[in-house]
Write an enzyme that holds these catalytic residues in place. Structure first.
Site, PDB file in Angstrom:
ATOM      1  N   TYR A  21      71.147  21.877 -12.226  1.00  0.00           N
ATOM      2  CA  TYR A  21      71.617  22.831 -11.334  1.00  0.00           C
ATOM      3  C   TYR A  21      70.507  23.360 -10.187  1.00  0.00           C
ATOM      4  O   TYR A  21      69.497  23.642 -10.513  1.00  0.00           O
ATOM      5  CB  TYR A  21      71.838  24.053 -12.051  1.00  0.00           C
ATOM      6  CG  TYR A  21      72.839  25.076 -11.350  1.00  0.00           C
ATOM      7  CD1 TYR A  21      73.943  24.591 -10.760  1.00  0.00           C
ATOM      8  CD2 TYR A  21      72.137  26.269 -10.846  1.00  0.00           C
ATOM      9  CE1 TYR A  21      74.896  25.868 -10.202  1.00  0.00           C
ATOM     10  CE2 TYR A  21      73.004  27.294 -10.154  1.00  0.00           C
ATOM     11  CZ  TYR A  21      74.347  27.059  -9.813  1.00  0.00           C
ATOM     12  OH  TYR A  21      75.076  27.880  -9.148  1.00  0.00           O
ATOM     13  N   ASP A  33      75.563  29.691  -5.528  1.00  0.00           N
ATOM     14  CA  ASP A  33      74.060  29.971  -5.404  1.00  0.00           C
ATOM     15  C   ASP A  33      73.331  28.527  -5.626  1.00  0.00           C
ATOM     16  O   ASP A  33      72.133  28.343  -6.223  1.00  0.00           O
ATOM     17  CB  ASP A  33      73.440  30.771  -6.570  1.00  0.00           C
ATOM     18  CG  ASP A  33      74.088  30.430  -7.889  1.00  0.00           C
ATOM     19  OD1 ASP A  33      75.042  30.334  -8.009  1.00  0.00           O
ATOM     20  OD2 ASP A  33      72.955  30.727  -8.762  1.00  0.00           O
ATOM     21  N   GLU A  73      72.211  29.776 -20.734  1.00  0.00           N
ATOM     22  CA  GLU A  73      73.306  28.885 -20.956  1.00  0.00           C
ATOM     23  C   GLU A  73      73.159  27.865 -22.101  1.00  0.00           C
ATOM     24  O   GLU A  73      72.128  27.220 -22.007  1.00  0.00           O
ATOM     25  CB  GLU A  73      73.572  28.071 -19.696  1.00  0.00           C
ATOM     26  CG  GLU A  73      74.537  27.136 -19.824  1.00  0.00           C
ATOM     27  CD  GLU A  73      74.877  26.244 -18.315  1.00  0.00           C
ATOM     28  OE1 GLU A  73      75.771  25.400 -18.433  1.00  0.00           O
ATOM     29  OE2 GLU A  73      74.244  26.718 -17.395  1.00  0.00           O
ATOM     30  N   LYS A 130      70.486  36.896 -10.344  1.00  0.00           N
ATOM     31  CA  LYS A 130      70.917  35.926 -11.476  1.00  0.00           C
ATOM     32  C   LYS A 130      69.778  34.953 -11.859  1.00  0.00           C
ATOM     33  O   LYS A 130      69.070  34.627 -10.883  1.00  0.00           O
ATOM     34  CB  LYS A 130      71.952  34.944 -11.301  1.00  0.00           C
ATOM     35  CG  LYS A 130      72.699  34.167 -12.556  1.00  0.00           C
ATOM     36  CD  LYS A 130      73.498  32.869 -11.587  1.00  0.00           C
ATOM     37  CE  LYS A 130      72.537  31.763 -11.513  1.00  0.00           C
ATOM     38  NZ  LYS A 130      73.221  30.506 -11.563  1.00  0.00           N
TER      39      LYS A 130
END
Length: 396
Positions: free
Chosen positions: A396, A71, A225, A183
């Site tokens: 990310y 992703d 995270e 997500k």
């Protein structure tokens, strides 16, 4: 046209019908005065889709299988392509994603694939819908729904994850397109605190996202995270992780999230990437499992670990160590770089290398499948697979 299931009303549940582990915190008082009128009912917003959510979560958390995280945003995918000398064009992204999803036999080891929005609506280079290719392999399509990290005002240079605005309509559309799980990634930085503000913001955002996703038929992957950045030891990571997951589950319960219809994507409990003292896979497994036992209700079906910059082999060894004895949950993987790194470099953007690159991905998927079953030995691994992938300040 909207699905008929979207129009169903959610059932009203009283407290006795709540799923295990989802009671709200109660005030510490000795006397509670009952009012003469009926209190407002508690509504589980996942009610319309509850059975489907539980079924989907169990499929993703099936023995010997895990998640392929593919992703990456277009910008991040561009960085991956640039590393092998390719331009960041839609055609090149399509070619790479086609390579990933069309690996023969991938569904034997992969149960779910997280897609970027472009990929959810994209076709392969030969015109087949990517979602259809995944379903044919018995891989559940998922979708990244957050809108990225931005600076958190009032914090110690920390961040928060945006994307709640319009999330209900987006998740409904993603469901119609074939996605069945979602997500949302937020991050916690140990060197920057973490501050109480950052932890609460992360937990609340994840809880609201989870509730909205379930309301529209998507199993939410809950991912706070804890970044590898820092010189701290494993004890400090463990301490922070306990605090973060306590907040996350408190707010999940406050938002009436169905625990049987979620999946978790935590960081493993490891020392900071710049810590001089390193730990063995068994030590990492011991700390990580102790964290899960203290914070994660057994109602949650699956724990799908992120790799977070570990080498391909390191991530697999650590997962294997956690599966040497039975766990209350399916303990598995949701890896991006730790599945794709060798595959990407083997491909190099050359059509004649596609088969070899797919074989490289299948090798990594099978290795992690064995690790999920506690049967990985680490024999025959390439030197490339042993290289660390930590990037300080990774975006990310």
């Amino acid at each position: 046209m909207a699905s008929a299931s979207l129009l169903k009303s959610s059932p009203v549940l009283d407290k006795s019908e709540w799923v295990k582990g989802q009671t709200l915190r109660q005030p510490s008082v000795s006397v509670v005065r009952c009012l003469p009128y009926a209190p407002s009912p508690l509504t589980i917003r996942a009610g319309s889709y509850a059975d489907e959510l539980v079924k989907t979560a169990k499929i993703v958390a099936s023995p010997g299988r895990g998640i392929l995280a593919m992703d990456e945003s277009n910008a991040t995918c561009g960085k991956r392509l640039a590393s092998i000398g390719l331009e960041n064009t839609e055609a090149n992204r399509q070619a790479y994603r086609t390579l990933l999803v069309s690996v023969p036999g991938l569904g034997n080891y992969i149960s779910g694939a997280i897609l970027f929005e472009e990929t959810l609506y994209q076709s392969t280079t030969d015109g087949k819908k990517i979602v259809d290719i995944l379903v044919e392999q018995k891989i559940v399509p998922g979708i990244k729904v957050d809108k990225g990290l931005v600076p958190l005002a009032g914090s110690n240079n920390e961040s928060w994850c945006q994307g709640l605005d319009g999330l209900a309509s987006r998740t409904a559309a993603y469901y119609q397109q074939g996605a069945r799980f979602a997500k949302w990634r937020t991050v916690i930085s140990i060197p920057n605190g973490p501050t109480e503000l950052a932890v609460k913001e992360a937990a609340w955002g994840l809880a609201r996202y989870a509730a909205i996703s379930q309301d529209n038929g998507l199993v939410p992957i809950v991912e706070p995270e804890i970044l590898l950045d820092g010189e701290h030891g494993i004890e400090r990571t463990f301490e922070v992780a306990q605090k973060v997951w306590a907040e996350v589950f408190f707010y999940l319960a406050e938002n009436n999230v169905l625990f049987e219809g979620i999946l978790l994507k935590p960081s493993m409990v490891t020392p900071g990437a710049e810590c001089k003292e390193r730990n063995t896979p068994q030590q990492i497994a011991d700390y990580t499992l102790k964290l899960l036992q203290r914070r994660i209700p057994p109602a949650v079906p699956g724990i799908m670990f992120l790799s977070g910059g570990q080498s391909e082999v390191e991530a697999t060894l650590n997962l294997n160590a956690m599966n040497q004895s039975p766990n209350p949950w399916h303990v598995s993987f949701s890896y991006a770089r730790a599945l794709q790194n060798t595959c990407l470099k083997t491909w190099g953007g050359r059509p004649e290398n596609v088969k070899a690159a797919q074989e490289a991905l299948l090798i990594r998927a099978k290795a992690n499948s064995l690790a999920q079953l506690g049967k990985y030995t680490g024999e025959g691994e390439s030197e490339e697979a042993k290289k660390g992938m930590f990037v300080k300040g990774y975006v990310y």
